[in-house]
Design a protein around this motif. Structure first.
Motif, PDB file in Angstrom:
ATOM      1  N   LYS A   1      -4.378   2.072 -14.562  1.00 20.10           N
ATOM      2  CA  LYS A   1      -2.942   1.977 -14.831  1.00 20.10           C
ATOM      3  C   LYS A   1      -2.242   1.128 -13.780  1.00 20.10           C
ATOM      4  CE  LYS A   1       1.161   4.914 -15.454  1.00 20.10           C
ATOM      5  NZ  LYS A   1       1.664   6.316 -15.398  1.00 20.10           N
ATOM      6  N   GLY A   2      -2.681   1.221 -12.539  1.00 20.42           N
ATOM      7  CA  GLY A   2      -2.073   0.419 -11.476  1.00 20.42           C
ATOM      8  C   GLY A   2      -2.197  -1.068 -11.728  1.00 20.42           C
ATOM      9  N   VAL A   3      -3.343  -1.505 -12.241  1.00 19.97           N
ATOM     10  CA  VAL A   3      -3.535  -2.917 -12.579  1.00 19.97           C
ATOM     11  C   VAL A   3      -2.569  -3.323 -13.681  1.00 19.97           C
ATOM     12  CG1 VAL A   3      -5.154  -4.616 -13.511  1.00 19.97           C
ATOM     13  CG2 VAL A   3      -5.938  -2.931 -11.827  1.00 19.97           C
ATOM     14  N   PHE A   4      -2.449  -2.467 -14.692  1.00 22.74           N
ATOM     15  CA  PHE A   4      -1.521  -2.731 -15.795  1.00 22.74           C
ATOM     16  C   PHE A   4      -0.081  -2.839 -15.301  1.00 22.74           C
ATOM     17  CE2 PHE A   4       1.371  -0.024 -18.451  1.00 22.74           C
ATOM     18  CZ  PHE A   4       1.841  -1.041 -19.271  1.00 22.74           C
ATOM     19  N   LEU A   5       0.375  -1.857 -14.521  1.00 22.76           N
ATOM     20  CA  LEU A   5       1.768  -1.842 -14.095  1.00 22.76           C
ATOM     21  C   LEU A   5       2.097  -3.012 -13.173  1.00 22.76           C
ATOM     22  CD1 LEU A   5       2.379   1.967 -13.438  1.00 22.76           C
ATOM     23  CD2 LEU A   5       3.191   0.605 -15.379  1.00 22.76           C
ATOM     24  N   CYS A   6       1.238  -3.276 -12.202  1.00 24.75           N
ATOM     25  CA  CYS A   6       1.495  -4.391 -11.288  1.00 24.75           C
ATOM     26  C   CYS A   6       1.480  -5.726 -12.025  1.00 24.75           C
ATOM     27  CB  CYS A   6       0.481  -4.405 -10.155  1.00 24.75           C
ATOM     28  SG  CYS A   6       0.667  -3.070  -8.961  1.00 24.75           S
TER      29      CYS A   6
ATOM     30  N   ALA B   1       5.835   2.726 -12.242  1.00 23.30           N
ATOM     31  CA  ALA B   1       6.396   1.504 -12.811  1.00 23.30           C
ATOM     32  C   ALA B   1       7.577   1.012 -11.982  1.00 23.30           C
ATOM     33  CB  ALA B   1       6.821   1.742 -14.257  1.00 23.30           C
ATOM     34  N   ASP B   2       8.431   1.935 -11.551  1.00 20.81           N
ATOM     35  CA  ASP B   2       9.598   1.540 -10.757  1.00 20.81           C
ATOM     36  C   ASP B   2       9.181   0.879  -9.454  1.00 20.81           C
ATOM     37  OD1 ASP B   2      11.324   2.493 -12.675  1.00 20.81           O
ATOM     38  OD2 ASP B   2      11.731   4.388 -11.638  1.00 20.81           O
ATOM     39  N   GLN B   3       8.179   1.454  -8.782  1.00 20.50           N
ATOM     40  CA  GLN B   3       7.778   0.898  -7.485  1.00 20.50           C
ATOM     41  C   GLN B   3       7.066  -0.446  -7.627  1.00 20.50           C
ATOM     42  OE1 GLN B   3       6.170   3.424  -4.415  1.00 20.50           O
ATOM     43  NE2 GLN B   3       7.121   5.254  -5.287  1.00 20.50           N
ATOM     44  N   THR B   4       6.330  -0.643  -8.713  1.00 17.36           N
ATOM     45  CA  THR B   4       5.683  -1.956  -8.891  1.00 17.36           C
ATOM     46  C   THR B   4       6.728  -3.031  -9.161  1.00 17.36           C
ATOM     47  OG1 THR B   4       5.261  -1.521 -11.252  1.00 17.36           O
ATOM     48  CG2 THR B   4       3.507  -0.962  -9.695  1.00 17.36           C
ATOM     49  N   GLU B   5       7.772  -2.690  -9.888  1.00 19.03           N
ATOM     50  CA  GLU B   5       8.855  -3.645 -10.109  1.00 19.03           C
ATOM     51  C   GLU B   5       9.606  -3.922  -8.805  1.00 19.03           C
ATOM     52  OE1 GLU B   5      11.104  -1.909 -13.256  1.00 19.03           O
ATOM     53  OE2 GLU B   5       9.519  -2.218 -14.749  1.00 19.03           O
ATOM     54  N   GLU B   6       9.795  -2.872  -8.007  1.00 22.64           N
ATOM     55  CA  GLU B   6      10.455  -3.052  -6.708  1.00 22.64           C
ATOM     56  C   GLU B   6       9.601  -3.902  -5.776  1.00 22.64           C
ATOM     57  OE1 GLU B   6      11.079   0.959  -5.517  1.00 22.64           O
ATOM     58  OE2 GLU B   6      12.680   1.305  -6.989  1.00 22.64           O
ATOM     59  N   LEU B   7       8.286  -3.790  -5.883  1.00 19.25           N
ATOM     60  CA  LEU B   7       7.384  -4.614  -5.077  1.00 19.25           C
ATOM     61  C   LEU B   7       7.589  -6.091  -5.377  1.00 19.25           C
ATOM     62  CD1 LEU B   7       4.887  -5.166  -3.275  1.00 19.25           C
ATOM     63  CD2 LEU B   7       3.462  -4.620  -5.266  1.00 19.25           C
TER      64      LEU B   7
ATOM     65  N   GLU C   1       5.908  -0.841   0.993  1.00 19.83           N
ATOM     66  CA  GLU C   1       5.305   0.386   0.470  1.00 19.83           C
ATOM     67  C   GLU C   1       5.341   0.364  -1.051  1.00 19.83           C
ATOM     68  OE1 GLU C   1       5.857   5.226   0.422  1.00 19.83           O
ATOM     69  OE2 GLU C   1       7.256   3.979   1.564  1.00 19.83           O
ATOM     70  N   CYS C   2       4.223   0.703  -1.685  1.00 16.48           N
ATOM     71  CA  CYS C   2       4.181   0.732  -3.145  1.00 16.48           C
ATOM     72  C   CYS C   2       3.103   1.688  -3.630  1.00 16.48           C
ATOM     73  CB  CYS C   2       3.909  -0.661  -3.709  1.00 16.48           C
ATOM     74  SG  CYS C   2       3.873  -0.703  -5.525  1.00 16.48           S
ATOM     75  N   ASP C   3       3.500   2.592  -4.509  1.00 16.04           N
ATOM     76  CA  ASP C   3       2.574   3.432  -5.258  1.00 16.04           C
ATOM     77  C   ASP C   3       2.347   2.728  -6.585  1.00 16.04           C
ATOM     78  OD1 ASP C   3       1.288   5.266  -6.851  1.00 16.04           O
ATOM     79  OD2 ASP C   3       2.630   6.935  -6.394  1.00 16.04           O
ATOM     80  N   VAL C   4       1.142   2.193  -6.791  1.00 10.52           N
ATOM     81  CA  VAL C   4       0.890   1.363  -7.967  1.00 10.52           C
ATOM     82  C   VAL C   4       0.889   2.159  -9.267  1.00 10.52           C
ATOM     83  CG1 VAL C   4      -0.399  -0.357  -6.651  1.00 10.52           C
ATOM     84  CG2 VAL C   4      -1.639   1.522  -7.778  1.00 10.52           C
TER      85      VAL C   4
ATOM     86  N   ASP D   1       0.861  -1.181   0.000  1.00 13.11           N
ATOM     87  CA  ASP D   1       0.000   0.000   0.000  1.00 13.11           C
ATOM     88  C   ASP D   1       0.895   1.228   0.000  1.00 13.11           C
ATOM     89  OD1 ASP D   1      -2.269   1.754   0.268  1.00 13.11           O
ATOM     90  OD2 ASP D   1      -3.320   0.119   1.271  1.00 13.11           O
ATOM     91  N   ILE D   2       0.308   2.360  -0.267  1.00 16.92           N
ATOM     92  CA  ILE D   2       1.048   3.614  -0.218  1.00 16.92           C
ATOM     93  C   ILE D   2       1.022   4.136   1.214  1.00 16.92           C
ATOM     94  CG2 ILE D   2      -0.961   5.053  -0.798  1.00 16.92           C
ATOM     95  CD1 ILE D   2       0.978   6.738  -2.531  1.00 16.92           C
TER      96      ILE D   2
END
Length: 269
Positions: A134-139, A85-91, A79-82, A40-41
């Motif tokens: 977009k969050g669904v796409f990136l994750c 793109a960078d944070q979803t990859e880090e997740l 922590e992730c802001d969906v 979550d953020i």
């Protein structure tokens, strides 16, 4: 014959996990045997010092403690802001670092505002579309390489992905997009044995209803339930969680969007 998957020891990411529905999904998956990454953020100490992010840290920590106290599953917080793109990859990387695998992605993070189209600010449209679609796409894009050979993607859509109401055009558009992404991903990932399905909640007692939709409609929450739901009761976060477990276990259901709405759409459509 395709057997039901045993979820013991599997690993699930749940985005938007600090919210009610995310928490319900995380609890039920953990009870079924999944180790859980609560994403979550604003769920870390550093994020709590950032006034631009909601303070979800207490909710996330309490949920992680509850899961570990009541099940045999582990729960970690990331922590992730969906929308990043960078944070979803880090997740995904953090999940692999912690557990060494990823089996289930639950794209649950979502937001809503209320505004008629004539008054809808472009930034409001963008914010809702960015998180919800977009969050669904990136994750999903970040997780797909790890989900091949038997994984699952579960998206939280909404009955607004099939119908709508005045004042939520941007939210409904985002959830229609989630429905389309669900069906498209199901087709694209079938050859990799990845199932992709969507949960469509009806009326759940969450901040979305309490703080946004109920004030906008000027109708008390309980009256909305009695007027709108044939079963005359609202839906609960754990209802969504039990459906998520079904989707994760069942290897022959894909491309489906299942409504958990007490009959609202049956009454309307």
């Amino acid at each position: 014959m395709v057997k039901k998957r045993n979820l013991d020891g599997t690993v699930a990411i749940v985005t938007g996990a600090a919210g009610e529905i995310g928490g319900g999904i995380a609890r039920e998956l953990a009870a079924a045997g999944c180790n859980i990454v609560l994403a979550d953020i604003g769920v870390t100490e550093s994020a709590a010092d950032d006034d631009s992010k909601p303070d979800n840290i207490d909710h996330a920590e309490a949920l992680a403690d509850e899961i570990e106290a009541s099940t045999d599953s582990e729960a970690v917080i990331v922590e992730c802001d969906v929308t990043s793109a960078d944070q979803t990859e880090e997740l995904v990387d953090a999940t692999l670092d912690e557990f060494g695998r990823l089996d289930i992605l639950v794209n649950n993070a979502g937001i809503i505002t209320y505004s008629p189209v004539e008054e809808l600010d472009e930034s409001e449209w963008d914010a809702v579309m960015d998180v919800n679609a977009k969050g669904v796409f990136l994750c999903s894009r970040a997780a797909i390489p790890e989900l091949k050979d038997g994984g699952s993607i579960i998206n939280t859509a909404s009955i607004a992905g099939e119908m709508s109401a005045a004042g939520i055009a941007h939210y409904a558009a985002s959830k229609h997009a989630v429905m389309a992404l669900t069906k498209t991903l199901a087709l694209e990932l079938a050859e990799d044995d990845v199932t992709v399905n969507a949960i469509c909640p009806g009326i759940v007692d969450t901040p979305m209803w309490r703080d946004v939709l109920t004030p906008a409609s000027e109708e008390p929450y309980e009256e909305t339930i009695q007027r709108s739901i044939p079963l005359n009761r609202d839906q609960k976060p754990d209802d969504m969680g039990r459906l998520a477990v079904f989707f994760a276990e069942n290897r022959n259901v894909t491309g489906e969007a299942v409504k958990v709405d007490g009959g609202i759409t049956q009454d309307v459509l």
